[in-house]
Design a protein around this motif. Structure first.
Motif, short mmCIF file in Angstrom:
data_model
loop_
_atom_site.label_atom_id
_atom_site.label_comp_id
_atom_site.label_asym_id
_atom_site.label_seq_id
_atom_site.Cartn_x
_atom_site.Cartn_y
_atom_site.Cartn_z
N LEU A 18 -17.83 -17.16 21.06
CA LEU A 18 -17.81 -18.05 20.69
C LEU A 18 -16.90 -18.91 21.18
N SER A 19 -17.27 -20.07 21.39
CA SER A 19 -16.39 -20.82 22.15
C SER A 19 -14.87 -21.55 21.54
N VAL A 20 -14.33 -21.71 22.49
CA VAL A 20 -12.71 -22.84 21.90
C VAL A 20 -13.47 -24.23 22.22
N ARG A 21 -13.58 -24.98 20.61
CA ARG A 21 -13.72 -26.52 19.88
C ARG A 21 -13.09 -26.99 21.21
N ILE A 22 -12.59 -28.32 20.81
CA ILE A 22 -11.84 -29.31 20.97
C ILE A 22 -11.03 -29.63 19.83
N SER A 23 -11.10 -29.29 18.85
CA SER A 23 -10.71 -29.48 17.27
C SER A 23 -9.62 -28.55 17.10
N HIS A 41 -12.96 -16.15 10.57
CA HIS A 41 -13.46 -16.13 9.44
C HIS A 41 -15.66 -16.13 9.95
N GLU A 42 -15.80 -17.28 11.53
CA GLU A 42 -16.79 -17.46 11.37
C GLU A 42 -17.68 -16.05 12.05
N CYS A 43 -16.93 -15.06 12.74
CA CYS A 43 -17.17 -13.29 13.23
C CYS A 43 -17.10 -13.39 11.28
N ARG A 44 -16.80 -12.77 10.87
CA ARG A 44 -17.22 -12.13 8.88
C ARG A 44 -18.56 -12.72 9.29
N ALA A 45 -18.52 -14.51 8.51
CA ALA A 45 -19.94 -14.37 7.61
C ALA A 45 -20.71 -14.05 9.07
N ARG A 46 -20.65 -14.05 9.84
CA ARG A 46 -21.98 -13.84 11.27
C ARG A 46 -22.51 -12.33 10.81
N LEU A 82 -15.34 -17.16 24.15
CA LEU A 82 -14.44 -16.32 23.69
C LEU A 82 -15.19 -14.91 23.37
N ASN A 83 -15.11 -13.72 22.73
CA ASN A 83 -15.51 -12.66 22.55
C ASN A 83 -14.88 -12.03 21.32
N ILE A 84 -15.05 -12.18 20.10
CA ILE A 84 -14.82 -11.24 18.83
C ILE A 84 -15.38 -10.17 18.67
N LYS A 105 -13.53 -13.86 27.82
CA LYS A 105 -14.89 -13.53 28.89
C LYS A 105 -14.70 -12.56 29.53
N ASP A 106 -13.07 -12.54 30.67
CA ASP A 106 -13.12 -11.51 31.72
C ASP A 106 -12.59 -10.34 30.50
#
Length: 144
Positions: A18-23, A41-46, A82-84, A105-106
């Motif tokens: 996932l990428s960090v959003r401005i929000s 939550h996004e990771c779990r939903a995916r 980012l990696n989760i 990512k690093d």
């Protein structure tokens, strides 16, 4: 009061980017604490989606989050990639812990989080046993 410690088991069951959003940025210019929870939550939903489920339908049963813990390790900024990684632990008849490691990512660790998940029968409005198919999948995934 002792500091929170989140130990990570050996076998991950899922991973996403996932990428960090401005929000997701707070007044200090870095990833906000509430955004960490949104990322988990996004990771779990995916993870659920990758198996054809939703958080309210795993063989007719859903989940509720009963508690949350977050440990911060370093900063992240817009638009970092980012990696989760997702792990499970403390499996009982009706609940389990989902543990998350969020890294750049690093590989630099940003945060660790834990959400206690209780399976829930929304038609009866009460906790229920973890569906066998869910247990089968996490057992299989943790062996990979």
């Amino acid at each position: 009061m002792p500091r929170i410690k989140i130990d990570i088991p050996n076998h991950k069951i899922f991973e996403t980017s996932l990428s960090v959003r401005i929000s997701d940025i707070n007044f200090a210019g870095h990833l906000a604490h509430d955004a960490i929870l949104t990322l988990t939550h996004e990771c779990r939903a995916r993870f659920f989606y990758s198996h054809g489920w939703t958080e309210i339908n795993v063989e007719g049963k859903g989940i509720v989050v009963s508690d949350v813990a977050i440990v911060y390790k370093s900063e992240a900024f817009f638009p970092d990639d980012l990696n989760i990684q997702l792990y499970v632990d403390q499996i009982s008849t009706k609940s389990l812990d989902m543990l998350y490691v969020i890294t750049h990512k690093d590989g630099k660790e940003i945060a660790r989080a834990k959400t206690a998940i209780v399976f829930f029968d929304y038609s009866e409005r009460k906790p229920c046993p973890i569906p066998a198919v869910f247990l089968s999948v996490i057992k299989k995934e943790s062996k990979n």
